[in-house]
Every structure is written in structure tokens, then in C-alpha cells.
Design a protein around this motif. Structure first.
Motif, PDB file in Angstrom:
ATOM      1  N   ALA A 165      23.426   2.075  70.715  1.00 33.88           N
ATOM      2  CA  ALA A 165      22.454   3.174  70.665  1.00 33.88           C
ATOM      3  C   ALA A 165      21.088   2.699  71.139  1.00 33.88           C
ATOM      4  O   ALA A 165      20.492   1.814  70.529  1.00 33.88           O
ATOM      5  N   VAL A 209      29.466   2.074  69.243  1.00 32.57           N
ATOM      6  CA  VAL A 209      28.381   2.650  70.042  1.00 32.57           C
ATOM      7  C   VAL A 209      27.205   1.683  70.118  1.00 32.57           C
ATOM      8  O   VAL A 209      26.824   1.079  69.107  1.00 32.57           O
ATOM      9  N   ASP A 251      25.050   5.209  74.084  1.00 34.66           N
ATOM     10  CA  ASP A 251      24.226   6.416  73.974  1.00 34.66           C
ATOM     11  C   ASP A 251      22.832   6.000  74.404  1.00 34.66           C
ATOM     12  O   ASP A 251      22.077   5.403  73.639  1.00 34.66           O
ATOM     13  N   SER A 267      25.889  10.433  68.944  1.00 34.19           N
ATOM     14  CA  SER A 267      26.578   9.226  68.491  1.00 34.19           C
ATOM     15  C   SER A 267      27.400   9.493  67.232  1.00 34.19           C
ATOM     16  O   SER A 267      28.512   8.970  67.071  1.00 34.19           O
ATOM     17  N   VAL A 310      19.509   7.896  72.185  1.00 33.70           N
ATOM     18  CA  VAL A 310      20.196   8.267  70.953  1.00 33.70           C
ATOM     19  C   VAL A 310      19.460   9.324  70.144  1.00 33.70           C
ATOM     20  O   VAL A 310      20.067  10.093  69.412  1.00 33.70           O
ATOM     21  N   VAL A 348      27.875   0.494  64.986  1.00 26.52           N
ATOM     22  CA  VAL A 348      26.723   0.888  65.798  1.00 26.52           C
ATOM     23  C   VAL A 348      25.776  -0.300  65.949  1.00 26.52           C
ATOM     24  O   VAL A 348      25.440  -0.977  64.979  1.00 26.52           O
TER      25      VAL A 348
END
Length: 294
Positions: free
Chosen positions: A50, A48, A27, A36, A30, A72
Motif C-alpha cells: 500500500a 498488498v 495499491d 485494499s 491507497v 499489508v
């Protein structure tokens, strides 16, 4: 959740990414983490990366996405540097999302100076304290340079006249507030608050924001790098909010398709449906384009 930010065309983004390996997504902008959050929720086995240039947005995303734990990874920086910072082929990235628009969170913070409707300092820097602010630009740039910024990045019709007025007014007092600039634009445009029309200051603020944050710098070359930097089968989704960005994406994607390096995903460009626009008016100018690396 403290999003305060509507993830534009979220359903379409998830639909496109559902056709990937659904392992690792990037992403690139973000924001508060809206996109996300939905990606991680829709694809439970995914992770993800970010990114965001705005540290405040990144901090908010970390808070909002904390429930996903180690799924993340957060990184401060511009998506333009993505391929230098991460080896996306080795990481086997499944999809990349670029949504460079200004978020509701940023617009609602008067002190950031992004909104012409709020009284605040003329800052507009996404990476706070980095580089000249919008006020610095208005107070130091020549008439010719200001006119070029307004014309090139905002397609402002009376760019030269506006630049001249800015120069004249700064002889008596420096530019330092959003209201100062908005009132000047309204005066030059003879604005009377006509309902349903976009405020004339919108394009002026857009132009300054793009210039201050160098938003289009390196964008075309970044798009051209996609096939060589992402694994086959990965998908890239780009959301744009003004014609300058959209033309760059359209032309770059078409060129890559002609070179048989990517497959454009139809039927695009997609635009928000009436229900989404009714719920989030800011999405009305959005266009979504997507491709799959061949």
C-alpha cells in the motif's frame, strides 16, 4: 471501519484482478484503504503493498487495514517511483491499481485546501510541507505562468483573464484562502449557483492541485515502463477523473498494445453505473482502463 472514502468502481476492479494469480497486489494510491480492504477480503491468499504520498491517508489506511496484519506492507511515496523502489518482477506482482483521485477524506478537511466549497488555507499539498503550496503559486508566479497552469491542467476557458485578476488582487492583499479564490472565479464567471452544473472553481482548483503535486509529471513514462517492470499475466487498472489523465492513459495503453506488449481488457473504458453514481456522486467522472502484460 473509518473509511469515509468510497472505493470507486470496486466491483469492476475486483473482477479484473480475479483473472490474475492473486498473490501480490500494489495499491499505488491507497487513500483510506477502501480498495485494499476489498482486495484482501476477496482474495484471502493475497498480500498488498500500500503506497500513498499523503502521510495522513497512509496513517488512516494503516488503522483501517490493521486487521489484515502482515498481509499489508505500507510505504510512503509516489507511485511514479514504484519501479525504482520495488522489483515487481521478482516479487511476482499480480496486479497494480492506480486511483489518483482526491479522496473524500482529503476533501472534507478544510485545512488541506483541496475543496472550493470549504473555507481553508490554499495549501493543496498531498505531501504536507513538501514544495510550494497553492498560495505560494498564486502569490509569486507570473501572469503568463498562471495562465499556462489553468489552461494546461484545468482547461479553464478564461485562463488568461483569471491569471490577470489574480495578479491585480495580490497587489493589495496576498492570496491565502480557498474562499478568496472561489469568489473571484464566481465573479469572473457570473456564477449564480445553477443546479446540476459543475462549479467553475472545480477546474481551477484541479489545475492548482495537479501543478502543486506534480501529478502528471512522469506519468506517461511510468505507463510506458509497465511491460518491462511487471511479470507476464499481471494486470494494471487505472482510474482517472479528468480528461488530461484519461488521454495519457488511453494513448499509452494503445501504444503498448500496438507494440504487442500488452493486451487491453475490454470493454473499456468503463464508467460507474447509475447506482454507484447515485450512492457516490464524486464517482460520476471516473473512467477505468485496464491491461494485462503479455
Amino acid at each position: 471501519m473509518n473509511f469515509q472514502h468510497y472505493p470507486v468502481m470496486n466491483r469492476e476492479v475486483l473482477e479484473i484482478f480475479s483473472g490474475t494469480r492473486k498473490k501480490l497486489f500494489v495499491d499505488c494510491t491507497v487513500g483510506a484503504g477502501g480498495h485494499s480492504h476489498h482486495i484482501l477480503g476477496a482474495f484471502p491468499a493475497s498480500r498488498v503493498i500500500a503506497l500513498d504520498l499523503d502521510r495522513e491517508s497512509l496513517a488512516l489506511a494503516q488503522k483501517n487495514l490493521s486487521g489484515f496484519g502482515e498481509r499489508v506492507r505500507f510505504h510512503h511515496g509516489s507511485f511514479i517511483d514504484l519501479f525504482e523502489e520495488f522489483d515487481c518482477r521478482s516479487l511476482d506482482v499480480s496486479g497494480v491499481l492506480v486511483d489518483p483521485g482526491i479522496s473524500t477524506v482529503q476533501l472534507k478537511e478544510a485545512r488541506r485546501g483541496f475543496s472550493h466549497s470549504l473555507d481553508g488555507p490554499l495549501d493543496m499539498r498531498k505531501d504536507a510541507g513538501s514544495g510550494p503550496s497553492a498560495a505560494d503559486v498564486l502569490n509569486t508566479f507570473s501572469e503568463e505562468k498562471l495562465a499556462d497552469i489553468f489552461s494546461r491542467f484545468g482547461e479553464v476557458a478564461n485562463a488568461r483573464r483569471l491569471a490577470k485578476a489574480i495578479i491585480e488582487k495580490r497587489l493589495f492583499a496576498p492570496w491565502n484562502s480557498t474562499v478568496q479564490l472561489r469568489l473571484l472565479v464566481e465573479s469572473l464567471s457570473h456564477w449564480q449557483g445553477r443546479r446540476g452544473l459543475v462549479h467553475p472553481a472545480a477546474k481551477v482548483f484541479q489545475a492548482l492541485r495537479i501543478f502543486v503535486n506534480r501529478e502528471l509529471e512522469g506519468f506517461s513514462s511510468w505507463l510506458e515502463k509497465i511491460p518491462g517492470q511487471l511479470p507476464p499475466g499481471s494486470r494494471v487498472v487505472v482510474l482517472t477523473y479528468h480528461s488530461l489523465e484519461d488521454r495519457m492513459v488511453k494513448h499509452a495503453f494503445q501504444q503498448l498494445q500496438r507494440q504487442e506488449k500488452v493486451v487491453l481488457l475490454a470493454p473499456f473504458p468503463a464508467t460507474p453505473g447509475s447506482a454507484e453514481v447515485g450512492e457516490n456522486l464524486a464517482s460520476r467522472s471516473a473512467k477505468l482502463r485496464a491491461l494485462e502484460v503479455a
